[in-house]
Design a protein around this motif. Structure first.
Motif, PDB file in Angstrom:
ATOM      1  N   SER A 219      -4.514 -31.865  13.951  1.00 45.03           N
ATOM      2  CA  SER A 219      -3.604 -31.360  14.621  1.00 45.03           C
ATOM      3  C   SER A 219      -3.238 -32.381  15.194  1.00 45.03           C
ATOM      4  CB  SER A 219      -4.054 -30.425  16.050  1.00 45.03           C
ATOM      5  OG  SER A 219      -2.835 -30.093  16.470  1.00 45.03           O
ATOM      6  N   VAL A 220      -2.093 -32.874  15.017  1.00 46.00           N
ATOM      7  CA  VAL A 220      -1.812 -34.414  16.024  1.00 46.00           C
ATOM      8  C   VAL A 220      -1.150 -34.425  17.533  1.00 46.00           C
ATOM      9  CG1 VAL A 220      -1.932 -35.917  13.413  1.00 46.00           C
ATOM     10  CG2 VAL A 220       0.157 -34.765  14.957  1.00 46.00           C
ATOM     11  N   LYS A 221      -1.463 -33.335  17.790  1.00 42.75           N
ATOM     12  CA  LYS A 221      -0.683 -32.724  19.109  1.00 42.75           C
ATOM     13  C   LYS A 221      -1.284 -33.731  19.861  1.00 42.75           C
ATOM     14  CE  LYS A 221      -2.596 -28.766  21.014  1.00 42.75           C
ATOM     15  NZ  LYS A 221      -1.868 -26.969  20.926  1.00 42.75           N
ATOM     16  N   GLU A 222      -0.801 -34.015  21.410  1.00 40.58           N
ATOM     17  CA  GLU A 222      -0.770 -35.158  22.375  1.00 40.58           C
ATOM     18  C   GLU A 222      -2.208 -35.120  22.508  1.00 40.58           C
ATOM     19  OE1 GLU A 222       2.989 -36.602  24.300  1.00 40.58           O
ATOM     20  OE2 GLU A 222       1.625 -37.109  25.671  1.00 40.58           O
ATOM     21  N   GLY A 223      -2.627 -35.663  23.317  1.00 40.25           N
ATOM     22  CA  GLY A 223      -4.263 -35.626  23.257  1.00 40.25           C
ATOM     23  C   GLY A 223      -5.193 -35.229  22.406  1.00 40.25           C
TER      24      GLY A 223
ATOM     25  N   ASN B  78       1.148 -28.678  12.566  1.00 44.37           N
ATOM     26  CA  ASN B  78      -0.055 -29.852  12.677  1.00 44.37           C
ATOM     27  C   ASN B  78       0.862 -31.155  13.321  1.00 44.37           C
ATOM     28  OD1 ASN B  78      -2.860 -29.299  11.048  1.00 44.37           O
ATOM     29  ND2 ASN B  78      -1.341 -29.223   9.846  1.00 44.37           N
ATOM     30  N   VAL B  79       2.078 -30.620  14.192  1.00 49.73           N
ATOM     31  CA  VAL B  79       2.671 -31.348  15.507  1.00 49.73           C
ATOM     32  C   VAL B  79       2.752 -32.388  14.439  1.00 49.73           C
ATOM     33  CG1 VAL B  79       3.061 -31.722  17.915  1.00 49.73           C
ATOM     34  CG2 VAL B  79       1.407 -29.771  16.776  1.00 49.73           C
ATOM     35  N   TRP B  80       3.190 -33.301  13.438  1.00 52.77           N
ATOM     36  CA  TRP B  80       3.039 -34.387  12.172  1.00 52.77           C
ATOM     37  C   TRP B  80       4.687 -34.343  12.511  1.00 52.77           C
ATOM     38  CZ3 TRP B  80       4.175 -36.305   7.376  1.00 52.77           C
ATOM     39  CH2 TRP B  80       3.712 -37.408   7.694  1.00 52.77           C
ATOM     40  N   ASN B  81       5.185 -35.183  13.517  1.00 56.86           N
ATOM     41  CA  ASN B  81       7.239 -35.018  13.220  1.00 56.86           C
ATOM     42  C   ASN B  81       7.135 -36.692  13.530  1.00 56.86           C
ATOM     43  OD1 ASN B  81       9.681 -34.139  14.129  1.00 56.86           O
ATOM     44  ND2 ASN B  81       9.170 -33.743  15.535  1.00 56.86           N
ATOM     45  N   ASP B  82       7.322 -36.831  11.885  1.00 58.69           N
ATOM     46  CA  ASP B  82       7.412 -37.761  11.393  1.00 58.69           C
ATOM     47  C   ASP B  82       8.735 -38.191  10.401  1.00 58.69           C
ATOM     48  OD1 ASP B  82       5.364 -40.582  10.117  1.00 58.69           O
ATOM     49  OD2 ASP B  82       7.175 -40.177   9.295  1.00 58.69           O
ATOM     50  N   ALA B  83       9.150 -39.190  10.906  1.00 57.72           N
ATOM     51  CA  ALA B  83      10.879 -39.072  10.466  1.00 57.72           C
ATOM     52  C   ALA B  83      10.993 -39.234   9.285  1.00 57.72           C
ATOM     53  CB  ALA B  83      11.936 -39.891  11.630  1.00 57.72           C
ATOM     54  N   THR B  84       9.987 -40.475   9.090  1.00 58.80           N
ATOM     55  CA  THR B  84      10.117 -41.165   7.650  1.00 58.80           C
ATOM     56  C   THR B  84      10.059 -40.015   6.544  1.00 58.80           C
ATOM     57  OG1 THR B  84       9.034 -43.215   9.173  1.00 58.80           O
ATOM     58  CG2 THR B  84       9.025 -43.090   6.117  1.00 58.80           C
ATOM     59  N   SER B  85       9.164 -39.544   7.139  1.00 54.56           N
ATOM     60  CA  SER B  85       8.398 -38.293   5.283  1.00 54.56           C
ATOM     61  C   SER B  85       9.578 -37.563   5.104  1.00 54.56           C
ATOM     62  CB  SER B  85       7.262 -37.762   6.143  1.00 54.56           C
ATOM     63  OG  SER B  85       7.571 -36.797   6.846  1.00 54.56           O
ATOM     64  N   ALA B  86      10.099 -37.258   6.790  1.00 54.49           N
ATOM     65  CA  ALA B  86      11.198 -35.426   6.910  1.00 54.49           C
ATOM     66  C   ALA B  86      12.370 -36.028   5.921  1.00 54.49           C
ATOM     67  CB  ALA B  86      11.688 -35.662   8.277  1.00 54.49           C
ATOM     68  N   LYS B  87      12.832 -37.637   6.224  1.00 54.05           N
ATOM     69  CA  LYS B  87      13.713 -38.641   5.321  1.00 54.05           C
ATOM     70  C   LYS B  87      13.591 -38.170   3.692  1.00 54.05           C
ATOM     71  CE  LYS B  87      16.644 -42.082   5.378  1.00 54.05           C
ATOM     72  NZ  LYS B  87      16.028 -43.721   5.724  1.00 54.05           N
ATOM     73  N   LEU B  88      12.775 -39.071   3.818  1.00 53.78           N
ATOM     74  CA  LEU B  88      12.107 -39.210   2.103  1.00 53.78           C
ATOM     75  C   LEU B  88      12.324 -37.715   1.886  1.00 53.78           C
ATOM     76  CD1 LEU B  88       9.061 -41.093   2.673  1.00 53.78           C
ATOM     77  CD2 LEU B  88      11.712 -41.813   0.647  1.00 53.78           C
ATOM     78  N   ALA B  89      11.608 -36.239   2.371  1.00 55.52           N
ATOM     79  CA  ALA B  89      11.547 -34.968   1.444  1.00 55.52           C
ATOM     80  C   ALA B  89      13.059 -34.769   1.616  1.00 55.52           C
ATOM     81  CB  ALA B  89      10.574 -33.874   2.830  1.00 55.52           C
TER      82      ALA B  89
ATOM     83  N   GLY C  77      -0.459 -38.872   7.135  1.00 55.10           N
ATOM     84  CA  GLY C  77      -0.199 -36.864   7.864  1.00 55.10           C
ATOM     85  C   GLY C  77      -1.420 -36.722   8.332  1.00 55.10           C
ATOM     86  N   PRO C  78      -0.872 -35.316   8.350  1.00 56.83           N
ATOM     87  CA  PRO C  78      -2.255 -34.857   9.384  1.00 56.83           C
ATOM     88  C   PRO C  78      -3.362 -34.385   8.340  1.00 56.83           C
ATOM     89  CG  PRO C  78      -0.138 -33.191   8.744  1.00 56.83           C
ATOM     90  CD  PRO C  78       0.223 -34.503   8.296  1.00 56.83           C
ATOM     91  N   TYR C  79      -3.226 -34.571   6.737  1.00 52.88           N
ATOM     92  CA  TYR C  79      -4.306 -33.785   5.801  1.00 52.88           C
ATOM     93  C   TYR C  79      -4.884 -34.599   5.182  1.00 52.88           C
ATOM     94  CZ  TYR C  79       0.667 -31.800   5.602  1.00 52.88           C
ATOM     95  OH  TYR C  79       1.881 -31.362   6.502  1.00 52.88           O
ATOM     96  N   ALA C  80      -5.925 -33.529   4.750  1.00 51.02           N
ATOM     97  CA  ALA C  80      -7.014 -34.611   3.565  1.00 51.02           C
ATOM     98  C   ALA C  80      -6.461 -32.971   2.823  1.00 51.02           C
ATOM     99  CB  ALA C  80      -8.385 -34.373   4.484  1.00 51.02           C
ATOM    100  N   ILE C  81      -6.432 -33.598   1.601  1.00 51.09           N
ATOM    101  CA  ILE C  81      -6.442 -32.481   0.245  1.00 51.09           C
ATOM    102  C   ILE C  81      -7.447 -32.273  -0.395  1.00 51.09           C
ATOM    103  CG2 ILE C  81      -5.159 -31.857  -2.038  1.00 51.09           C
ATOM    104  CD1 ILE C  81      -3.275 -32.073   0.678  1.00 51.09           C
ATOM    105  N   LEU C  82      -8.256 -31.448  -0.569  1.00 51.07           N
ATOM    106  CA  LEU C  82      -9.547 -31.300  -0.797  1.00 51.07           C
ATOM    107  C   LEU C  82      -9.494 -30.872  -2.300  1.00 51.07           C
ATOM    108  CD1 LEU C  82     -11.007 -29.193   2.543  1.00 51.07           C
ATOM    109  CD2 LEU C  82     -11.096 -31.361   2.001  1.00 51.07           C
ATOM    110  N   TYR C  83      -8.705 -30.112  -3.136  1.00 55.15           N
ATOM    111  CA  TYR C  83      -8.853 -29.866  -4.146  1.00 55.15           C
ATOM    112  C   TYR C  83      -8.184 -28.851  -4.764  1.00 55.15           C
ATOM    113  CZ  TYR C  83     -11.702 -25.367  -3.284  1.00 55.15           C
ATOM    114  OH  TYR C  83     -12.233 -24.372  -2.704  1.00 55.15           O
TER     115      TYR C  83
END
Lengths: 335, 523, 284
Positions: B286-290, B447-458, B485-491
């Motif tokens: 979670s990338v929530k504020e705080g 994960n409260v990840w509000n990212d304009a770049t990634s949204a536009k690309l998607a 991103g707010p992830y770590a992909i495992l497998y």
């Protein structure tokens, strides 16, 4: 006698109410969301909202309780959130398997516990007595879940003697469902192969489930028999030349049966608890596994249904035990 | 010789039971089917439900084998997509002479009924029709007895719609039989929960809940199965599955441990298979504020702390593959790069840079149960916990019911979760939008990840029709999400299967579809 | 006031205990287990230290009980689990006795409608299948070790309430209470000073059995996932986590299971001995 049973009946109803009341509020101690449990990760927000409304999960707890009780009064146990059908229907489907297993385990308990206890009492302090006592101590201390896993490993995997799971071999065509008890259904259909097969499938789980109570029963039987055997009238009977076996079976056992009977009621109830673990490990489609899966997915209507059913069965067993007690011991009069 | 077999044989010989089944004509498939709640193709949205209904019902178009990119004829022998004035018009020509198990012929009316039924019932998978295909009631018409035409808005993708039609929600039901068994306005929902009315190679004979599902070859089916009976046997315990397979109680076991798979691979009586899936197991932060994870340096520290090679080779052991980007292998846009290598020293430096020289303590939520690839989630969590400790993190693992994990995750109340994600349909957009676009209110939102770049690309990538351009866009997107991103992909887990060597023709595609009619058993 | 001292004189029970082989075995087992729990950090390595490369290795000089599916030392986990199981067992029983004594004393001394109400509540809890109820409670509270203790305690207290109430009722009739009452002792003083000490014996005997039972129930809860959190080396959870590997690593689930067995056995033997010595009438 009659008023006694009326009172007992009221008590059963009271217990049933208490069981639902307690479970309902336990289920609501923590804000849980069964909607997500039922719909899964990919569900849309609107679907979750719709689900909450459909099952009344958006209402305050006391209101939910009143609705639940209102339905209960008409025999409706509500809907399972996981299987998404009536809990009563689920119980009807899964209870016979548990009943079958419990009865089989109860037979194991009786057939192992009573003879072992009698043997130990008659051979007090001899090798067989010590063996029985040690085994009973071990049986009472072995975790049932490990015993299940171990016996599966030994008898199904290593020795390949008994089936490891299920109620019937997959290649055996299941008999038409009449009672839900596979063995009985097979008999009704005169399908002897299926009947034998169902017995074979019962052996491991019934033994695992019955061993713990057999251990307790053996200890109890031994102690009771010892006490009875030391009574004057037995000694008198023996002195009068009544043959050994007759003494044991006609006099001693009859008198020892009362305390044993009291214990049996409790043990049968205990089997239902043990079924939770045994059924899970043996893929046995009974209410024990059902309640475990339900609790895991926070499906409290289902958990409540099971506790209610088991609570009632338990109360019923106690009632029957009392009845038998009165039947066996003419000195007891209920008023 | 197993006691049961001995006694069974005696019983059969001695008493002449007519009901014992021919072993070469019966396939027993063991696995965890505990998520089965209905056999209704328009309602079922569970893996097991799909596995069964795919064999009870035929779809208009379908995929064959493991190939999820080429549509093949199903009940429709041909189809075409026309550009209408403000809609796409998709016309299906049905084959003549296909029959339901009832003997009724499959006609255009059944196709229309099925689509309307899916929209009316609003099952858990209905968003595939209503949102992705934007299908409206009344948009499906029968032009004649063997022609169905569906109109969907221009804003929807006909390609996506066709791929959705391969799922069980597109399984054509026998409208006459269903209506005959309908109760009020339920479109036969109650009846179809326990019964089948399809034109697939099998029909549902008996479903003993929690125990087994018994399918039998449908007498009228166009696709003639090689086996008379298929039984799905519910077995959850991996050790029991293995024993049941080894002793011949079942023919196929799904969900074995890596050790069991290795042992079976060395035994000539068995073969093993690691079927692909489109699932990704990942850590969500979670990338929530705080939140400490709001700082990408900390997220990078997490990514450098995970010993992915050891996780994949030591613990998952081939029941899954290494992946770091958000589009799984098997879909367009998959990017095989794995730039994050286990580097705990670097992780500590990153943490110090982020102002956390003394490390970071947080809660890692994980579900009880199995996490994909036959590995218990608790084991994965324990492994991650120990790796993270080397990078300066103290993760307090909390293992709770899956439903609780999801509730917390959906309420944005987690710090870190260990979960999995499978796309709703086999298209990169099934991952890109949920993971990259905050507005989709799915994983990026949680994960409260509000990212304009990634949204536009998607967004751009989802609408792009040229495969090369689309691939390039996804490459940009996956790289961006990997690093920010707010992830770590495992497998990417595989489905571990053990089969009796006598079983032939078993294929499982990444959408968990298995065509039972192609399976046969040697004597 | 000397009349009110516990019935048994201290020296005789001890001598009888020393002559009871089962009790001696139980007590020595328990001493060993307590020592193991206390010394675990010294005599065993880190129970959560992983080494995936050493996964599911059989017993060896380095790992005397082998390793589990994460390459952790099974002996270290079993040793550290001892304290956890003892804590759970004692925790449950202490909590259950507190609840039970309170309810029993209140019911026995207040009498009338209160007695009726309290005992009916007790009956309800008695009528519950313990594991199912404990599971429901643990699921609702959220799974962790403390909640497991609470859940098991909540299904274990009714027996104490019944025991205490019965003792209270019996004792109330006894002369010395009448005497004390005549001397003007207040009600609560009466309860605490006179009744409680006399109910201790049956409680003590029952409690020594229940520690074992509580350990079994709690392990069962952990086994189905409603107990200790990973990577806690709780025995039930250990059997649960390693049971899928029984074909490759039979030591991994067996070692913690033997731990459970020995601990429960110790308390059962002790309970038997205590009952024989302290409460001859309650013998089997």
């Amino acid at each position: 006698m009659f008023s006694y049973f009326i009172r007992r009946l009221f008590f059963v109803i009271f217990v049933a109410w208490g069981v639902t009341f307690a479970t309902f509020f336990i289920a609501n101690v923590v804000p849980i969301d069964p909607a997500i449990a039922a719909l899964g990760d990919n569900a849309r927000e609107e679907q979750i909202q719709e689900f909450r409304e459909r099952y009344g999960l958006d209402k305050p707890i006391w209101q939910q309780y009143l609705i639940y009780m209102g339905r209960l009064a008409s025999g409706d146990l509500g809907n399972s959130l996981r299987t998404q059908r009536a809990v009563a229907e689920d119980l009807r489907e899964f209870f016979p398997a548990t009943l079958e297993l419990s009865v089989a385990a109860f037979l194991v308990t009786l057939l192992l516990g009573v003879p072992a206890g009698i043997l130990a009492a008659l051979r007090q302090n001899k090798a067989s007595d010590v063996t029985v006592r040690v085994l009973a101590l071990m049986g009472g201390a072995t975790p049932v879940f490990f015993l299940a896993v171990l016996l599966q490993y030994v008898f199904a995997r290593q020795l390949d003697l008994l089936p490891v799971q299920g109620r019937l071999d997959g290649f055996t065509f299941p008999p038409p469902r009449v009672t839900g008890l596979v063995g009985v259904d097979a008999l009704l259909a005169r399908d002897w192969a299926a009947f034998v097969d169902s017995l074979l499938h019962l052996m491991l789980p019934a033994f695992v489930l019955g061993l713990f109570s057999a251990a307790i029963l053996a200890r109890m039987t031994r102690a009771t028999m010892l006490e009875v055997l030391s009574q004057d009238y037995i000694r008198t009977a023996r002195a009068k030349g009544v043959a050994g076996r007759a003494v044991i079976f006609r006099h001693a056992l009859k008198n020892a049966s009362l305390p044993i009977l009291t214990l049996l009621g409790g043990l049968l109830g205990g089997l239902l608890s043990g079924a939770v673990l045994t059924e899970t490990i043996f893929s046995w489609p009974g209410i024990g596994r059902y309640v475990t899966q339900s609790a895991t997915s926070l499906d409290f209507p289902a958990v409540m249904g099971v506790t209610l059913l088991v609570g009632l069965v338990y109360a019923l067993i106690n009632l029957i035990t009392d009845l038998l007690y009165a039947f066996l011991d003419p000195r007891i009069r209920y008023s | 010789m197993k006691l049961i077999k001995a006694v069974g044989l005696i019983a059969v010989l001695g008493l002449g039971s007519a009901l014992a089944q021919d072993r070469t004509q019966t396939l027993i498939y063991g696995g965890d089917w505990s998520d089965l709640i209905t056999m209704d193709p328009q309602v079922s949205y569970e893996f097991s439900g799909g596995l069964v209904t795919d064999n009870l019902y035929e779809t208009l178009v379908k995929y064959e084998g493991a190939d999820l990119s080429t549509l093949r004829p199903g009940l429709a022998e041909s189809w075409k997509v026309d550009r209408g004035r403000d809609s796409w018009e998709i016309t299906f020509r049905l084959r003549r002479g296909s029959k339901f198990s009832s003997g009724n012929e499959v006609t255009a009316r059944d196709g229309v009924y099925t689509c309307e039924r899916a929209l009316a019932i609003k099952g858990p998978g209905s968003f595939l029709f209503t949102e992705i295909a934007q299908l409206k009631p009344g948009a499906t018409k029968a032009l004649d007895n063997y022609t169905v035409m569906v109109s969907i808005p221009k804003t929807a993708s006909p390609g996506s719609f066709l791929s959705i039609l391969t799922f069980n929600i597109g399984g054509i039901v026998d409208s006459e039989t269903v209506q005959r068994n309908a109760r009020g306005n339920d479109f036969g929902k109650e009846w179809l929960t326990n019964n089948s009315a399809g034109s697939g190679p099998f029909r549902l004979v008996r479903w003993d809940r929690g125990s087994q599902v018994l399918l039998e070859a449908s007498p009228n089916a166009r696709l003639k199965p090689k086996l008379q009976r298929v039984i799905l046997r519910e077995i959850k315990e991996p050790a029991v599955l293995r024993t049941a397979l080894e002793s011949g109680e079942i023919d196929i076991a799904e969900g074995l441990t890596p050790e069991a798979l290795r042992a079976l691979a060395n035994n000539p009586r068995f073969k093993t298979l690691r079927a692909d899936s489109l699932r990704l197991n990942y850590l969500g932060m979670s990338v929530k504020e705080g939140s400490p994870f709001a700082n990408n340096l900390v997220r990078d520290a997490v990514r450098y702390s995970i010993n992915q090679d050891e996780l994949v080779s030591g613990l998952v052991q081939g029941n899954g593959t290494k992946i770091q980007t958000i589009i799984p292998k098997g879909l367009l846009g998959y990017d095989a790069r794995t730039p994050y290598n286990f580097d705990p020293a670097r992780a500590r430096r990153l943490l110090a840079q982020a102002g956390l020289p003394n490390g970071l303590e947080f809660e890692l939520l994980v579900s009880t149960g199995i996490c994909g690839g036959g590995i218990p989630c608790a084991d994965i969590a324990a492994k991650i916990q120990s790796d993270l400790a080397k990078g300066g993190f103290k993760a307090n693992v909390k293992a709770i019911a899956n439903a609780e994990v999801l509730r917390t995750y959906r309420a944005q109340n987690h710090q870190m979760v260990l979960v999995g994600w499978s796309p709703d349909f086999p298209d990169p957009d099934g991952n890109a939008t949920p993971l990259a676009n905050y507005a989709a209110r799915s994983l990026a939102w949680r994960n409260v990840w509000n990212d304009a770049t990634s949204a536009k690309l998607a967004n751009q990538a989802s609408l792009e029709t040229d495969p090369a351009k689309r691939t390039a866009l996804y490459r940009l997107l996956t790289d961006y999400v990997l690093k920010n991103g707010p992830y770590a992909i495992l497998y990417q887990p595989a489905v571990p299967l053990g089969l009796s060597a006598k079983v032939e023709g078993y294929v499982r595609n990444a959408q968990s579809q298995v065509r039972f009619e192609n399976i046969s058993k040697l004597p | 006031m000397a009349v009110l001292a516990p019935v048994n004189r201290p020296s005789r029970p001890l001598r009888r205990f020393l002559r009871n082989p089962g009790g001696l075995i139980g007590a020595s087992l328990l001493v060993v287990l307590i020592l193991l729990a206390l010394l675990a950090p010294i005599i065993a390595s880190d129970p959560i230290n992983q080494n995936i490369a050493e996964r599911l290795k059989p017993p060896s000089a380095q790992h005397i009980l082998g390793t589990d599916q994460l390459g952790r030392d099974v002996w270290a986990r079993v040793a550290h689990g001892t304290g956890i199981s003892l804590k759970v067992g004692f925790g449950v029983v202490v909590l259950a006795v507190l609840i039970g004594v309170l309810v029993g004393l209140l019911a026995g001394t207040l009498g009338g409608a209160w007695d009726n109400l309290l005992m009916r509540v007790t009956d309800i809890f008695f009528a519950f299948p313990s594991l199912i109820l404990a599971m429901a409670i643990a699921a609702a509270l959220g799974p962790n070790l403390n909640n497991t203790i609470i859940a098991v305690a909540l299904v274990s207290w009714p027996i104490y309430a019944r025991l205490v109430r019965a003792s209270v009722l019996a004792l109330r009739e006894r002369e010395f209470v009448e005497a004390a009452r005549a001397l003007g002792a207040g009600r609560s003083r009466l309860m605490l000073r006179h009744l409680l000490p006399n109910t201790l014996t049956p409680i003590f005997v029952q409690a020594s059995f229940d520690v074992g039972g509580a350990i079994l129930t709690a392990a069962g809860l952990s086994f189905i996932g409603f107990g200790a959190q990973p990577p806690t080396p709780e025995w039930g959870a250990m059997v649960s986590e390693t049971r899928s590997y029984i074909a490759e690593a039979i030591w991994a689930p067996t070692a913690p299971a033997i731990g459970i067995l020995l601990t429960v056995l110790a308390f059962n033997l002790l309970g038997d001995a205590l009952r024989d010595i302290l409460d001859p009438r309650g013998r089997d």
